[in-house]
Write an enzyme that holds these catalytic residues in place. Structure first.
Site, PDB file in Angstrom:
ATOM      1  N   ASP A   1       0.829  -1.207   0.000  1.00 34.90           N
ATOM      2  CA  ASP A   1       0.000   0.000   0.000  1.00 34.90           C
ATOM      3  C   ASP A   1       0.869   1.265   0.000  1.00 34.90           C
ATOM      4  O   ASP A   1       2.085   1.212   0.255  1.00 34.90           O
ATOM      5  CB  ASP A   1      -0.879  -0.033   1.266  1.00 34.90           C
TER       6      ASP A   1
ATOM      7  N   ASP B   1     -10.640   2.296  -2.984  1.00 32.23           N
ATOM      8  CA  ASP B   1     -11.151   2.143  -1.622  1.00 32.23           C
ATOM      9  C   ASP B   1     -12.664   2.279  -1.593  1.00 32.23           C
ATOM     10  O   ASP B   1     -13.285   2.094  -0.554  1.00 32.23           O
ATOM     11  CB  ASP B   1     -10.542   3.214  -0.704  1.00 32.23           C
TER      12      ASP B   1
HETATM   13  C1  DGJ Z   1      -5.770   1.903   2.064  1.00 31.60           C
HETATM   14  C2  DGJ Z   1      -6.162   0.662   1.327  1.00 31.60           C
HETATM   15  O1  DGJ Z   1      -6.653   0.968   0.073  1.00 31.60           O
HETATM   16  C3  DGJ Z   1      -7.180  -0.096   2.171  1.00 31.60           C
HETATM   17  O2  DGJ Z   1      -7.643  -1.210   1.457  1.00 31.60           O
HETATM   18  C4  DGJ Z   1      -6.539  -0.486   3.447  1.00 31.60           C
HETATM   19  O3  DGJ Z   1      -5.492  -1.385   3.200  1.00 31.60           O
HETATM   20  C5  DGJ Z   1      -6.024   0.732   4.173  1.00 31.60           C
HETATM   21  N1  DGJ Z   1      -5.200   1.540   3.324  1.00 31.60           N
HETATM   22  C6  DGJ Z   1      -5.256   0.366   5.406  1.00 31.60           C
HETATM   23  O4  DGJ Z   1      -4.622   1.416   5.961  1.00 31.60           O
END
Ligand code: DGJ
Length: 752
Positions: A491, A561
């Protein structure tokens, strides 16, 4: 002179010495370049293959006021200011956007590039340190390198073009060599340029702008007078403007007309600039964003730009996407999972966020096993002392005590349940509240004596520095060596800022953002090579780094997200323009949806998520018995259609950006089956009937709707089509699975 017979040749690249024409051609496309008067390198054509090209269409000569002439030839009818070119420079009176800008030690930025020489070779060289499209065998492609040189200075520019034998694709990149005795500063180095004359062939552009939780919305615009740019200045390819554009014209539809898909294979700042000039010709330039870019090139050094992928279609946007999908899947993505069916996972993020215990997670794992899922992914919160966003980034060791049986215990539990085990990391970031920061505050990227900008309570590590990358790499290796991990989600949850590196001199600070990306690629290359069994998934707050560069290391990426099924339709539809379905992960989440508050049925959420690499992101233990049965059916169904969804041909049918309905279809490569997705947003009391005509099926064959048993000919489905189901209520969807049947009794009856 080239004849029709000549083009049947095995060579993909030819050079006609008399007319000084390079012709890159395969069965489907031609790309033509000409060395013009005064050795200026001109763009002639890119598009559908030309047979028997005889070079009769020469760029017209005309004296254009205030468009100067070349010093070598005071021909008033010839000007660099109007001639379509392959790679323009600042100087020589071309006032349009330059592809290359350099500055000498004496402050001059004049550069006037002319043809120097060329080389043709089999295959395609790898770009060291940069992601790129590759070949498996030399025979697959041919590469032409045309070298330009400044009229006075020892600055050489190698334009590299590769044409694949069996793809409607040309790749381009540029290498700049400093053969002077001084250091030159590169202020802009585009990866490509194409100039189109005023033919109307490409007078529209499609870009994919967006935002966090609203990625890759399709924006189609006319190309108007002036300069328009599509770019990222955030240090990554960004949610806000993806590094893919397409050139089209008013008549291009999903199934007809010309389109060129353009990918920059790069994960940092990018820019695509489009200029319509004084006589309505169009110049398109793309590459690393010149904003905040200033690269010093010492004598005898060279600079390699990222690569550009150009995919051509004369049958509309769907064909352009398919050419692009195949290229990214087959010749950009790599590794063990490149062609493998991806596991159906459950991720605990939206189920628990930071608030989890072993007991809670084990209950989710038990349920996942019951429901037929294949992998459990432990997201953020397992390391350092991480219970919230504001701590522990940089401390990639287990949060002791948070999981009763430890991380290893959880991984073992997952494996014993017959599931694979995955984990989340965010290697490029640092929290002030971390051991790493306490020991190495200077690892945080910032200018000394200036408080750096904060975002999501976190900061960026200076990945231009080898020791910083090593500090993270050592920890990640330890994690991967001690715990049995099958999948890693990488990420990156903020944009870059404070682009300053303590390790670089004052004159090199304009290199930081590019060096950051090179450092990132170096680390990704090493880890993905050394842990080839792991399925790596890219992520940046959802789809903030969803680009062709990342795909070279990680074959899939978290698309957004935003898990709201209705908004996901647009996001996935937009993403499909440039990216294969096997790269797009999509999860069913709980309702009310955490991003929009909307309530949609489990069926709708499942049908939409099955349009990508499928999974769940909710607390499975909170489902009712009825819902569990539905999830079981979804999982079993996805397993049946998975190969076709992830590796079949994808066609967009109804555009959710333009109408209330959205639809798409996946067709197996052998046309043995197809999966049709239909949806409608808001209901109304007196609805129009919506109809759909399918695509990609074998006309002569027959297909059974697996649910109703109804048999149709491929031809009927693609011409007469179907009515949408009589949807009742908002946000309705339908998935229809067609399987090819032998031309048996039923089929014959229908045919008669
Ligand atoms: C952003 C990601 O896109 C989410 O799926 C998740 O992993 C969060 N970060 C966790 O901080």
């Amino acid at each position: 002179m080239e004849t029709v017979k000549d083009i049947e040749r095995a060579e993909l690249v030819t050079y006609d010495e008399k007319d000084r024409i390079f012709h890159l051609a395969n069965d489907t496309i031609s790309y033509i370049i000409q060395i013009e008067e005064s050795d200026v390198l001109a763009h002639v054509y890119f598009g559908k293959r030309i047979k028997g090209y005889r070079h009769h269409k020469n760029y017209p000569r005309r004296d254009r006021g205030f468009s100067g002439n070349t010093p070598l030839n005071d021909d008033r009818s010839f000007s660099k200011d109007t001639l379509p070119q392959e790679y323009s420079s600042h100087g020589g009176m071309d006032y349009r956007l330059p592809a290359l800008v350099i500055r000498r030690e004496n402050g001059s930025n004049l550069l006037d590039l002319r043809y120097h020489d060329y080389q043709i070779s089999e295959g395609k060289p790898a770009l060291s340190g940069l992601p790129h499209a590759y070949v498996l065998q030399a025979k697959e492609a041919e590469t032409l390198v045309i070298t330009l040189k400044d009229r006075e200075l020892g600055v050489y520019v190698d334009l590299m073009y590769t044409i694949y034998r069996n793809r409607s694709v040309v790749t381009r990149c540029v290498n700049i060599r400093n053969q002077t005795t001084e250091t030159i500063a590169i202020e802009k180095a585009a990866s490509f340029q194409i100039d189109f004359t005023h033919s109307g062939r490409f007078d529209e552009v499609i870009a994919l702008p967006g935002a966090h939780v609203k990625e890759r919305q399709i924006s189609r615009q006319p190309i108007l007078a002036g300069i328009k740019s599509f770019e990222s200045r955030r240090g990554s390819s960004s949610h806000q403007m993806n590094s893919f554009i397409a050139l089209t014209n008013k008549h291009t539809t999903e199934f007809a007309g010309e389109a060129i898909g353009i990918h920059l294979v790069y994960s940092g700042n990018h820019s695509f600039e489009i200029e319509k000039d004084q006589i309505n010709q169009t110049r398109v330039i793309g590459g690393i964003n010149p904003y905040n870019f200033h690269w010093l090139l010492a004598a005898n050094q060279s600079f390699q730009t990222p690569e550009i992928l150009l995919s051509y279609s004369d049958q509309g946007l769907n064909q352009m996407s398919q050419v692009t999908h195949q290229l990214l899947q087959e010749r950009v993505a790599r590794g063990k999972h490149q062609y493998q069916q991806r596991p159906i996972l459950v991720n605990n993020w939206e189920a628990t966020y930071f608030d989890f215990t072993s007991k809670k997670l084990e209950a989710i794992i038990d349920e996942a096993k019951e429901l037929g899922l294949e992998m459990f992914v432990l997201d953020d919160g397992w390391f350092g002392k991480r219970d919230a966003d504001n701590s522990s980034l940089g401390d990639w060791y287990e949060y002791r005590g948070k999981l009763a049986n430890g991380l290893k215990g959880l991984a073992d539990y997952t494996h014993q349940a017959g599931l694979q085990f995955g984990i989340w990391v965010e290697p490029e970031m640092i929290s002030l509240d971390s051991k790493l920061y306490r020991h190495h505050p200077d690892y945080l990227m910032s200018e000394p004596d200036r408080t750096p900008a904060v975002s999501l309570s976190q900061y960026v590590l200076d990945f231009t520095r080898e020791e910083v990358r090593a500090a993270i790499e050592t920890q990640l290796r330890k994690l991967l060596d001690t715990i049995d991990i099958d999948y890693v989600k990488w990420d990156m949850n903020r944009s870059l800022s404070d682009a300053y590196s303590a390790s670089l001199g004052k004159e090199n600070q304009g290199e930081v953002l590019h060096r950051y990306v090179l450092g990132l690629y170096e680390l990704m290359e090493r880890l993905t090579t050394d842990y080839p069994e792991i399925l790596w998934e890219g992520c940046s707050g959802g789809g903030g780094r969803f680009d062709a560069g990342l795909l070279h290391y990680m074959p899939q990426s978290w698309t957004s997200d935003n898990t709201d099924a209705v908004e996901r339709i647009n996001i996935q539809y937009g993403t499909s323009l440039g990216y294969p379905i096997s790269a797009m992960t999509a999860h069913v989440s709980a309702v009310p949806n955490h991003q929009t508050g909307r309530v949609t049925s489990l069926k709708t959420r499942g049908d939409v998520a099955m349009g990508g690499v499928f999974g769940y992101e909710l607390d499975l233990t909170h489902l009712s018995e009825e819902e569990k049965n539905e999830v079981k059916e979804q999982v079993a169904f996805y397993k049946e259609i998975r190969r076709t969804v992830q590796y079949g041909d994808f066609y967009r049918l109804h555009d959710p950006f333009e109408q209330a309905t959205a639809s798409w279809i996946f067709v197996a490569k052998d046309q043995e089956e197809a999966v049709l997705f239909l949806s409608r947003k808001l209901a109304n009391a007196q609805p129009d009937f919506h109809e759909i005509r399918l695509a990609g099926l074998a006309e002569e064959d027959f297909y059974r709707d697996q649910q109703t048993g109804q048999i149709y000919s491929g031809s009927e489905l693609m011409t007469v089509g179907l009515y949408y189901p009589d949807f009742y209520g908002d946000f309705q969807t339908s998935l229809i699975h067609f399987i090819k049947v032998e031309e048996g009794e039923n089929a014959n009856e229908r045919n008669n």
